[in-house]
Motif scaffolding. Structure first.
Motif, mmCIF file in Angstrom:
data_model
loop_
_atom_site.group_PDB
_atom_site.id
_atom_site.type_symbol
_atom_site.label_atom_id
_atom_site.label_comp_id
_atom_site.label_asym_id
_atom_site.label_seq_id
_atom_site.Cartn_x
_atom_site.Cartn_y
_atom_site.Cartn_z
ATOM 1 N N LEU A 56 26.886 -4.757 31.208
ATOM 2 C CA LEU A 56 25.928 -5.843 31.041
ATOM 3 C C LEU A 56 26.196 -6.647 29.765
ATOM 4 O O LEU A 56 26.039 -7.872 29.744
ATOM 5 C CB LEU A 56 24.495 -5.301 31.026
ATOM 6 N N SER A 57 26.610 -5.965 28.713
ATOM 7 C CA SER A 57 26.852 -6.655 27.449
ATOM 8 C C SER A 57 28.330 -6.729 27.084
ATOM 9 O O SER A 57 28.714 -7.530 26.225
ATOM 10 C CB SER A 57 26.090 -5.963 26.306
ATOM 11 N N ASN A 58 29.161 -5.913 27.709
ATOM 12 C CA ASN A 58 30.593 -5.922 27.426
ATOM 13 C C ASN A 58 31.377 -5.952 28.731
ATOM 14 O O ASN A 58 31.052 -5.218 29.671
ATOM 15 C CB ASN A 58 31.010 -4.679 26.623
ATOM 16 N N ARG A 59 32.410 -6.757 28.780
ATOM 17 C CA ARG A 59 33.270 -6.803 29.964
ATOM 18 C C ARG A 59 34.237 -5.617 29.953
ATOM 19 O O ARG A 59 34.539 -5.064 28.895
ATOM 20 C CB ARG A 59 34.053 -8.107 29.991
ATOM 21 N N PRO A 60 34.737 -5.237 31.126
ATOM 22 C CA PRO A 60 35.757 -4.177 31.160
ATOM 23 C C PRO A 60 37.000 -4.598 30.388
ATOM 24 O O PRO A 60 37.297 -5.787 30.244
ATOM 25 C CB PRO A 60 36.062 -4.028 32.657
ATOM 26 N N ALA A 157 41.593 -16.502 36.223
ATOM 27 C CA ALA A 157 40.552 -17.341 35.646
ATOM 28 C C ALA A 157 39.742 -16.517 34.653
ATOM 29 O O ALA A 157 39.819 -15.282 34.625
ATOM 30 C CB ALA A 157 39.650 -17.894 36.752
ATOM 31 N N ARG A 158 38.939 -17.168 33.849
ATOM 32 C CA ARG A 158 38.199 -16.466 32.804
ATOM 33 C C ARG A 158 37.182 -15.478 33.379
ATOM 34 O O ARG A 158 36.802 -14.508 32.711
ATOM 35 C CB ARG A 158 37.496 -17.470 31.893
ATOM 36 N N ASP A 159 36.738 -15.712 34.614
ATOM 37 C CA ASP A 159 35.749 -14.815 35.222
ATOM 38 C C ASP A 159 36.390 -13.870 36.224
ATOM 39 O O ASP A 159 35.738 -13.409 37.151
ATOM 40 C CB ASP A 159 34.644 -15.623 35.908
ATOM 41 N N GLU A 160 37.664 -13.532 36.011
ATOM 42 C CA GLU A 160 38.377 -12.651 36.935
ATOM 43 C C GLU A 160 38.985 -11.451 36.212
ATOM 44 O O GLU A 160 39.259 -11.493 35.004
ATOM 45 C CB GLU A 160 39.483 -13.410 37.665
ATOM 46 N N LEU A 161 39.201 -10.390 36.994
ATOM 47 C CA LEU A 161 39.947 -9.215 36.573
ATOM 48 C C LEU A 161 41.087 -9.001 37.558
ATOM 49 O O LEU A 161 41.009 -9.442 38.717
ATOM 50 C CB LEU A 161 39.066 -7.963 36.583
ATOM 51 N N ARG A 179 43.243 -9.808 42.329
ATOM 52 C CA ARG A 179 42.206 -10.362 41.476
ATOM 53 C C ARG A 179 40.828 -10.163 42.093
ATOM 54 O O ARG A 179 40.668 -10.200 43.307
ATOM 55 C CB ARG A 179 42.466 -11.852 41.253
ATOM 56 N N VAL A 180 39.847 -9.908 41.244
ATOM 57 C CA VAL A 180 38.459 -9.831 41.678
ATOM 58 C C VAL A 180 37.613 -10.586 40.656
ATOM 59 O O VAL A 180 37.945 -10.648 39.469
ATOM 60 C CB VAL A 180 37.940 -8.380 41.805
ATOM 61 N N ARG A 181 36.516 -11.152 41.103
ATOM 62 C CA ARG A 181 35.618 -11.870 40.205
ATOM 63 C C ARG A 181 34.676 -10.896 39.509
ATOM 64 O O ARG A 181 34.350 -9.843 40.044
ATOM 65 C CB ARG A 181 34.829 -12.928 40.969
ATOM 66 N N LEU A 182 34.246 -11.276 38.318
ATOM 67 C CA LEU A 182 33.310 -10.433 37.579
ATOM 68 C C LEU A 182 32.018 -10.221 38.359
ATOM 69 O O LEU A 182 31.349 -9.205 38.194
ATOM 70 C CB LEU A 182 32.998 -11.064 36.217
ATOM 71 N N GLY A 183 31.679 -11.160 39.232
ATOM 72 C CA GLY A 183 30.478 -11.005 40.041
ATOM 73 C C GLY A 183 30.546 -9.852 41.012
ATOM 74 O O GLY A 183 29.515 -9.391 41.511
ATOM 75 N N ALA A 184 31.775 -9.372 41.309
ATOM 76 C CA ALA A 184 31.945 -8.227 42.210
ATOM 77 C C ALA A 184 31.875 -6.899 41.470
ATOM 78 O O ALA A 184 31.948 -5.837 42.092
ATOM 79 C CB ALA A 184 33.272 -8.330 42.951
ATOM 80 N N LEU A 185 31.740 -6.955 40.141
ATOM 81 C CA LEU A 185 31.700 -5.738 39.327
ATOM 82 C C LEU A 185 30.360 -5.039 39.511
ATOM 83 O O LEU A 185 29.298 -5.643 39.365
ATOM 84 C CB LEU A 185 31.899 -6.125 37.865
ATOM 85 N N ARG A 186 30.403 -3.727 39.809
ATOM 86 C CA ARG A 186 29.182 -2.970 40.051
ATOM 87 C C ARG A 186 28.868 -1.957 38.962
ATOM 88 O O ARG A 186 27.733 -1.558 38.796
ATOM 89 C CB ARG A 186 29.280 -2.253 41.414
ATOM 90 N N GLY A 187 29.872 -1.500 38.224
ATOM 91 C CA GLY A 187 29.598 -0.535 37.169
ATOM 92 C C GLY A 187 30.820 0.286 36.821
ATOM 93 O O GLY A 187 31.936 -0.005 37.263
ATOM 94 N N ARG A 188 30.604 1.328 36.015
ATOM 95 C CA ARG A 188 31.675 2.209 35.556
ATOM 96 C C ARG A 188 31.482 3.595 36.144
ATOM 97 O O ARG A 188 30.410 4.196 36.003
ATOM 98 C CB ARG A 188 31.681 2.293 34.035
ATOM 99 N N PRO A 189 32.489 4.159 36.820
ATOM 100 C CA PRO A 189 32.357 5.506 37.388
ATOM 101 C C PRO A 189 32.236 6.550 36.288
ATOM 102 O O PRO A 189 32.923 6.468 35.266
ATOM 103 C CB PRO A 189 33.647 5.687 38.198
ATOM 104 N N GLU A 190 31.350 7.549 36.510
ATOM 105 C CA GLU A 190 31.077 8.543 35.480
ATOM 106 C C GLU A 190 31.383 9.975 35.910
ATOM 107 O O GLU A 190 31.938 10.749 35.146
ATOM 108 C CB GLU A 190 29.608 8.457 35.047
ATOM 109 N N VAL A 191 31.002 10.359 37.138
ATOM 110 C CA VAL A 191 31.156 11.753 37.541
ATOM 111 C C VAL A 191 31.238 11.848 39.061
ATOM 112 O O VAL A 191 30.612 11.059 39.781
ATOM 113 C CB VAL A 191 29.974 12.607 37.015
#
Length: 212
Positions: A56-60, A157-161, A179-191
């Motif tokens: 939410l506050s930092n990009r991957p 683009a600036r909004d892509e990974l 490439r994927v857009r930042l809007g498709a980002l859902r989160g970080r896997p943890e466990v």
């Protein structure tokens, strides 16, 4: 009585269910791994909890694992590059801004708690430690090499990974690269909170495995 039962349900079960729903919807998500693009860290049938608020506050950053997609088509993938980077992939080896990522061969490729089938699959792979922006992680490819066609090179683009799976042969075969857009980002896997085979049986030893 029914009245007391109703009060108990209202005070206990319903608030708990509502709380779980809130946590699921706003903080923790779950994704089921499909295919072998992220082998050997993830197997088909792994259920993975992910942190919805991680970015939410930092990009991957390059080298980090993320969950992308929508609904049933969500995937765990590896970030290779971020907005503004120029990316190409040649036979499974990413190049970012004209430079190949560093890779060092792994002599003894072994994963604890793998069953016979997974170890047999692993024995058909070559392993490397790949480094990207200070992060090191294991990648593999078929001993015969990567057979699928290379994806086209891109300028993000600036909004892509740019993302790809850790099993480069399987990732390119399954189309898990690009490439994927930042809007498709859902989160970080943890466990990994559970894992099952294709027949529905539980894989022993994977429950509670933290994501590296």
């Amino acid at each position: 009585s029914l009245a007391l039962c109703g009060v108990w349900l209202g005070m206990g079960v319903f608030p708990v269910c509502a709380c779980l729903w809130y946590v699921e919807a706003n903080h923790v998500g779950s994704v089921e791994v499909q295919g072998y693009a992220m082998f050997p860290q993830f197997l088909p049938g792994d259920r993975v909890f992910f942190d919805r608020k991680a970015f939410l506050s930092n990009r991957p950053v390059p080298g980090e694992l993320v969950v992308v997609g929508n609904g049933a088509s969500q995937n765990v993938v590896r970030v290779v590059a971020v907005g503004g980077d120029r990316v190409s992939v040649r036979r499974g080896l990413p190049a970012v801004n004209g430079s190949n990522l560093d890779r060092y061969p792994v002599v003894d490729l072994h994963v604890p708690r793998f069953g016979t089938g997974e170890q047999d699959r692993l024995s058909m792979k070559r392993g490397y430690v790949e480094s990207n922006a200070g992060r090191a992680y294991l990648v593999v490819e078929a001993r015969a090499g990567v057979g699928a066609a290379d994806p086209p090179g891109v300028i993000l683009a600036r909004d892509e990974l740019y993302v790809i799976g850790d099993d480069r042969s399987a990732a390119l075969d399954e189309g898990v690269a690009g490439r994927v857009r930042l809007g498709a980002l859902r989160g970080r896997p943890e466990v990994i909170w559970r894992s099952h085979r294709g027949d529905g049986s539980e894989r022993a030893g994977r429950r509670g495995t933290p994501v590296q």
